[in-house]
Design an enzyme around this catalytic site. Structure first.
Site, PDB file in Angstrom:
ATOM      1  N   ARG A 188      39.950  46.513  27.056  1.00 50.14           N
ATOM      2  CA  ARG A 188      39.077  45.537  27.728  1.00 50.14           C
ATOM      3  C   ARG A 188      39.730  45.013  29.004  1.00 50.14           C
ATOM      4  NH1 ARG A 188      39.442  39.998  29.597  1.00 50.14           N
ATOM      5  NH2 ARG A 188      37.365  39.114  29.581  1.00 50.14           N
TER       6      ARG A 188
ATOM      7  N   THR B 150      44.749  31.929  32.858  1.00 47.01           N
ATOM      8  CA  THR B 150      44.800  32.829  34.013  1.00 47.01           C
ATOM      9  C   THR B 150      45.206  32.041  35.249  1.00 47.01           C
ATOM     10  OG1 THR B 150      43.094  34.298  33.187  1.00 47.01           O
ATOM     11  CG2 THR B 150      43.315  34.159  35.578  1.00 47.01           C
TER      12      THR B 150
ATOM     13  N   SER C 237      49.233  33.377  28.505  1.00 44.37           N
ATOM     14  CA  SER C 237      48.027  33.981  29.074  1.00 44.37           C
ATOM     15  C   SER C 237      48.308  34.742  30.360  1.00 44.37           C
ATOM     16  CB  SER C 237      46.995  32.886  29.347  1.00 44.37           C
ATOM     17  OG  SER C 237      47.601  31.867  30.097  1.00 44.37           O
TER      18      SER C 237
ATOM     19  N   THR D  14      38.465  31.449  36.484  1.00 40.67           N
ATOM     20  CA  THR D  14      39.096  31.576  35.167  1.00 40.67           C
ATOM     21  C   THR D  14      38.015  31.377  34.117  1.00 40.67           C
ATOM     22  OG1 THR D  14      40.914  30.799  33.756  1.00 40.67           O
ATOM     23  CG2 THR D  14      39.748  29.138  35.019  1.00 40.67           C
ATOM     24  N   GLY D  15      38.326  31.745  32.889  1.00 43.35           N
ATOM     25  CA  GLY D  15      37.344  31.612  31.818  1.00 43.35           C
ATOM     26  C   GLY D  15      36.856  32.956  31.332  1.00 43.35           C
TER      27      GLY D  15
ATOM     28  N   THR E  38      46.675  37.706  34.956  1.00 40.44           N
ATOM     29  CA  THR E  38      46.326  37.277  33.592  1.00 40.44           C
ATOM     30  C   THR E  38      46.713  38.337  32.568  1.00 40.44           C
ATOM     31  OG1 THR E  38      44.493  36.406  32.237  1.00 40.44           O
ATOM     32  CG2 THR E  38      43.991  38.329  33.566  1.00 40.44           C
TER      33      THR E  38
HETATM   34  N1  ASP Z   1      39.240  35.398  33.096  1.00 41.61           N
HETATM   35  C1  ASP Z   1      40.189  35.983  32.189  1.00 41.61           C
HETATM   36  C2  ASP Z   1      39.592  37.195  31.545  1.00 41.61           C
HETATM   37  O1  ASP Z   1      38.419  37.206  31.258  1.00 41.61           O
HETATM   38  C3  ASP Z   1      40.661  35.093  31.100  1.00 41.61           C
HETATM   39  C4  ASP Z   1      40.881  33.668  31.435  1.00 41.61           C
HETATM   40  O2  ASP Z   1      40.739  33.226  32.552  1.00 41.61           O
HETATM   41  O3  ASP Z   1      41.240  32.949  30.534  1.00 41.61           O
HETATM   42  O4  ASP Z   1      40.324  38.111  31.282  1.00 41.61           O
END
Ligand code: ASP
Length: 334
Positions: free
Chosen positions: A221, A193, A91, A244-245, A211
């Site tokens: 994106r 991330t 990731s 994160t997320g 990330t």
């Molecule tokens: N926040 C990151 C994104 O949306 C992905 C992640 O944290 O897993 O690209």
């Protein structure tokens, strides 16, 4: 703590995004018996490093920098670089899972004690996106470079281009392509991330975030991670936050800036992270059960906090000689 990996298919109603390696957990199980550790640290022993997820090697590196008298900016950059170079982490950096066309594209940003910041988005073929972001901050009058321009800038600064798609990530992508289902794979891991915040011996704060974004995302994106105020924000008078997320949800609430502003108004880092999560889950028609967001934060006193929508988010904290993974408290305990 053992690395956990749970993968669960689910639909992300309305979002229409492929979410692969990102932390997304749709926990329906009761969590009443789970031990939750709300992190409210009253110690003020510097230096201090916190990072999203279980990244002890990264926090170790950052702490080495701080203990050698380095500043927080060097610490967060070098800490993040550890995970960018770690091909096993799918990731971040080299080995990151690609978009649905097979391109590994990286997003990163960095912010220093003076409020300077730099970011790169949709960066291809350069492992250390966080370092390119730092160069954008320090060597250009700009805040963000994207795509081919970011790559050419990196090369002009001496970064070596390389193929970031490892055999393991290529295989995972090819398996995904069999069905090519443009729906999320809801999963949680102990790694995702990497967002990192550090306070150095002078009491100055810096942060960084890096990330490869959502696995199998639409080409082009960009999520929250390189967006100053969303994936990261630092105010040296107050504190810092990283996220994160599911980036789209963080961007919609300008999450990291919100956490720092809440701390400025007097909330502890823990309270601020909880309030920022609450802004997401309490939106009308929020489908928060289908996605994860997690925040970690630190204030000027060295108090820390973390909170997420679902269980299994964690942060790594290195302070007072202890480098530990701390499970985050979370909202969805239904
Ligand atoms: N926040 C990151 C994104 O949306 C992905 C992640 O944290 O897993 O690209």
């Amino acid at each position: 703590m053992n690395r956990r990996k749970f993968i669960k298919n689910a639909s992300l109603t309305g979002a229409g995004l492929a979410v692969g390696s990102t932390l997304i957990h749709c926990a329906e199980a009761t969590s009443k018996n789970e031990e939750n550790t709300a992190v409210v640290d009253t110690k003020n022993n510097l230096p201090l490093v916190i990072a999203t997820w279980h990244v002890e090697n990264a926090t170790t590196k950052a702490m080495e920098v701080l203990e050698a008298g380095g500043n927080a900016l060097d610490a967060v950059e070098q800490g993040c670089m550890v995970e960018e170079a770690n091909e096993k982490g799918q990731s971040v950096g080299k080995g990151g899972l690609p978009d649905r066309d097979g391109n590994v594209t990286l997003d990163a940003c960095i912010m220093d004690k003076n409020g300077n910041c730099g970011a790169v988005v949709y960066l291809k073929d350069i492992t250390h996106a966080v370092s390119v972001a730092r160069k954008v901050m320090e060597d250009t009058p700009h805040v963000m470079l994207a795509g081919e321009g970011a790559k050419q800038f990196a090369i002009s600064k001496g970064f070596e281009p390389e193929d970031l798609l490892t055999e393991a990530s290529k295989k995972a992508w090819e398996e995904w392509k069999v069905k090519s289902e443009y729906k999320p794979i809801i999963n949680i891991e102990n790694h995702d991330t990497i967002g990192m915040l550090a306070i150095d011996n002078n009491g100055d704060i810096s942060g960084a975030c890096t990330t490869s974004g959502l696995a199998y995302k639409l080409a082009g994106r960009v999520g929250d991670s390189p967006i100053i105020g969303s994936g990261l924000f630092v105010d040296n008078e107050v504190g810092g936050c990283v996220a994160t997320g599911l980036g789209e949800e963080v961007v919609k609430t300008v999450g990291s800036f919100l956490v720092v502003e809440l701390m400025r108004q007097g909330k502890t880092p823990q309270e601020a992270c909880e309030e920022a999560i609450s802004r997401i889950v309490k939106k009308p028609n929020s489908n928060y059960k289908a996605f994860q967001v997690g925040y970690i934060a630190v204030n000027k006193k060295g108090e820390t906090g973390s909170f997420s929508i679902h269980q299994w988010f964690s942060m790594t904290k290195f302070q007072n000689g202890v480098n530990e993974q701390i499970q985050s408290d979370y909202f969805n305990k239904a």
